[in-house]
Enzyme design. Structure first.
Site, PDB file in Angstrom:
ATOM      1  N   ASP A 136       0.840  -1.378   0.007  1.00  0.00           N
ATOM      2  CA  ASP A 136       0.043   0.080   0.064  1.00  0.00           C
ATOM      3  C   ASP A 136       0.869   1.145  -0.034  1.00  0.00           C
ATOM      4  O   ASP A 136       2.106   1.270   0.377  1.00  0.00           O
ATOM      5  CB  ASP A 136      -0.738  -0.167   1.360  1.00  0.00           C
ATOM      6  CG  ASP A 136      -1.933  -0.993   1.190  1.00  0.00           C
ATOM      7  OD1 ASP A 136      -2.295  -1.428   0.166  1.00  0.00           O
ATOM      8  OD2 ASP A 136      -2.223  -1.544   2.357  1.00  0.00           O
ATOM      9  N   TYR A 181       6.893  -8.329   8.552  1.00  0.00           N
ATOM     10  CA  TYR A 181       6.520  -7.043   8.643  1.00  0.00           C
ATOM     11  C   TYR A 181       6.891  -6.577   9.863  1.00  0.00           C
ATOM     12  O   TYR A 181       6.655  -7.208  11.090  1.00  0.00           O
ATOM     13  CB  TYR A 181       5.091  -6.684   8.387  1.00  0.00           C
ATOM     14  CG  TYR A 181       4.255  -7.091   6.795  1.00  0.00           C
ATOM     15  CD1 TYR A 181       4.563  -5.978   5.991  1.00  0.00           C
ATOM     16  CD2 TYR A 181       4.065  -8.241   6.656  1.00  0.00           C
ATOM     17  CE1 TYR A 181       4.169  -6.425   4.747  1.00  0.00           C
ATOM     18  CE2 TYR A 181       3.377  -8.639   5.459  1.00  0.00           C
ATOM     19  CZ  TYR A 181       3.616  -7.799   4.410  1.00  0.00           C
ATOM     20  OH  TYR A 181       3.235  -8.157   3.376  1.00  0.00           O
ATOM     21  N   ASP A 199      -6.276   1.753   8.170  1.00  0.00           N
ATOM     22  CA  ASP A 199      -4.748   2.047   8.436  1.00  0.00           C
ATOM     23  C   ASP A 199      -4.836   3.615   8.416  1.00  0.00           C
ATOM     24  O   ASP A 199      -5.895   4.241   8.410  1.00  0.00           O
ATOM     25  CB  ASP A 199      -3.960   1.686   7.211  1.00  0.00           C
ATOM     26  CG  ASP A 199      -4.471   2.167   5.802  1.00  0.00           C
ATOM     27  OD1 ASP A 199      -5.230   3.043   5.821  1.00  0.00           O
ATOM     28  OD2 ASP A 199      -3.938   1.613   5.046  1.00  0.00           O
ATOM     29  N   ARG A 201      -3.396  -4.879   8.330  1.00  0.00           N
ATOM     30  CA  ARG A 201      -4.250  -3.788   8.770  1.00  0.00           C
ATOM     31  C   ARG A 201      -5.483  -4.945   9.486  1.00  0.00           C
ATOM     32  O   ARG A 201      -6.087  -4.115  10.301  1.00  0.00           O
ATOM     33  CB  ARG A 201      -4.895  -3.152   7.508  1.00  0.00           C
ATOM     34  CG  ARG A 201      -3.840  -2.404   6.757  1.00  0.00           C
ATOM     35  CD  ARG A 201      -4.483  -1.504   5.555  1.00  0.00           C
ATOM     36  NE  ARG A 201      -4.601  -2.204   4.587  1.00  0.00           N
ATOM     37  CZ  ARG A 201      -5.549  -2.365   3.545  1.00  0.00           C
ATOM     38  NH1 ARG A 201      -6.648  -1.387   3.718  1.00  0.00           N
ATOM     39  NH2 ARG A 201      -5.581  -2.871   2.499  1.00  0.00           N
TER      40      ARG A 201
END
Length: 328
Positions: free
Chosen positions: A43, A71, A85, A191
């Site tokens: 994203d 991540y 988010d 998310r």
């Protein structure tokens, strides 16, 4: 020396604020080549490792997309957004007092998201619903109902906590920020993990930072800044054979066997039978000839990789115009 068309896998450290498609566009410009693709969207808000396939190596992207990913992220408890988010619009900002969210309660909520879970992706996502992207439907105010999908979260650990106050729509709101590390299967929405942790705690939550640090065996520490003009992008390309050997077992071919495999013939090899891809590499020049299966000692091509092609020669300069009085 004759220059070849760029071919390989490029590890890019994507900056915040640009799309994955924009990264592909920059790579096309830097390399002077249209045949560029990526192995898994990040994203715009997210940073970190994006794998690009260049030239014939776009054929490897299918095998890179499904790799597990790691991540680092920050989850903010006390505020929810419509996209789960920080790029989204706040939908609830009730806040949360630090004393009301103990470390033990956080661990219980996080633990529910470990292992194999059924996850409903974030509404603002690229998943298609009746041929249309979910984020397009959501932005038009249409109701979006996404089906859950099974994903695996092999690691979800809280590495830090910050109790603080933030401003949301002009109001001061107490929140708890959790720094986390997540290792998960392809298709997992970090998310959505944040959203579901907030739901379990009754606080609401969204993601305020996300950085992809690993994709399979590839690490962001080895990635380049594609927007740095001082970086030699060609030199940063990982050769197809090198990448394939990191993903699969391999078999070495002499010149005759490499030619036969390139021509579509079945080639005998000393390798255990395997339905999983095996990298067939020409010994003479360490060139990836193809990904193959092995049945009864014979290599059968799954995906072939053409030999590097010579880059087109620059166009010749036009002949000077004849002088006045001269004949062409």
């Amino acid at each position: 020396m004759l220059e070849t068309v760029p071919d390989g896998i490029l590890l890019v450290d994507k900056p915040q604020g640009i799309s994955s498609h924009r990264v592909v566009s920059i790579a096309r410009r830097r390399l002077g080549l249209k045949k560029v693709g990526h192995a898994g969207t990040l994203d715009p808000m997210a940073t970190g490792l994006l794998l690009l396939g260049i030239g014939h190596s776009t054929r490897l992207l299918t095998h890179l997309v499904g790799l597990g990913k790691t991540y680092t992220a920050t989850i903010r408890l006390g505020v929810s957004t419509d996209s789960d988010d920080a790029d989204g619009t706040p939908t609830a900002a009730t806040g949360v007092a630090a004393a009301d969210v103990t470390d033990e309660a956080v661990e219980r909520a996080v633990a529910q998201q470990r292992g194999q879970i059924d996850q409903v992706p974030s509404t603002v996502s690229a998943i298609k619903v009746d041929g249309r992207r979910a984020y397009d439907l959501a932005r038009k105010g249409e109701t979006v109902e996404l089906q859950s999908r099974t994903v695996t979260v092999s690691r979800f650990d809280v590495t830090g906590r910050n109790d603080r106050t933030v401003t949301v729509d002009g109001a001061e709101v107490p929140v708890v920020d959790l720094d986390v590390v997540v290792t998960c299967s392809s298709g997992t929405y970090v998310r959505a993990l944040a959203r579901d942790v907030g739901a379990a705690l009754g606080t609401g939550a969204h993601l305020t930072a996300l950085r992809r640090t690993q994709v399979g065996p590839f690490d962001v520490a080895d990635a380049i800044d594609l927007e740095d003009d001082a970086v030699d992008v060609r030199a940063a390309l990982a050769r197809p054979a090198v990448v394939a050997r990191r993903l699969f077992s391999s078999v070495s071919l002499d010149a005759a066997a490499a030619k036969d495999l390139t021509d579509g013939k079945r080639v005998a090899a000393d390798h255990p039978d395997s339905d999983d891809p095996v990298a067939a590499v020409a010994a003479a020049d360490d060139r990836l000839v193809g990904l193959v299966s092995v049945r009864r000692g014979l290599l059968r091509v799954i995906t072939n990789f053409p030999a590097p092609a010579a880059a087109p020669a620059p166009a010749a300069a036009p002949a000077p115009a004849p002088q006045n009085g001269a004949h062409a």
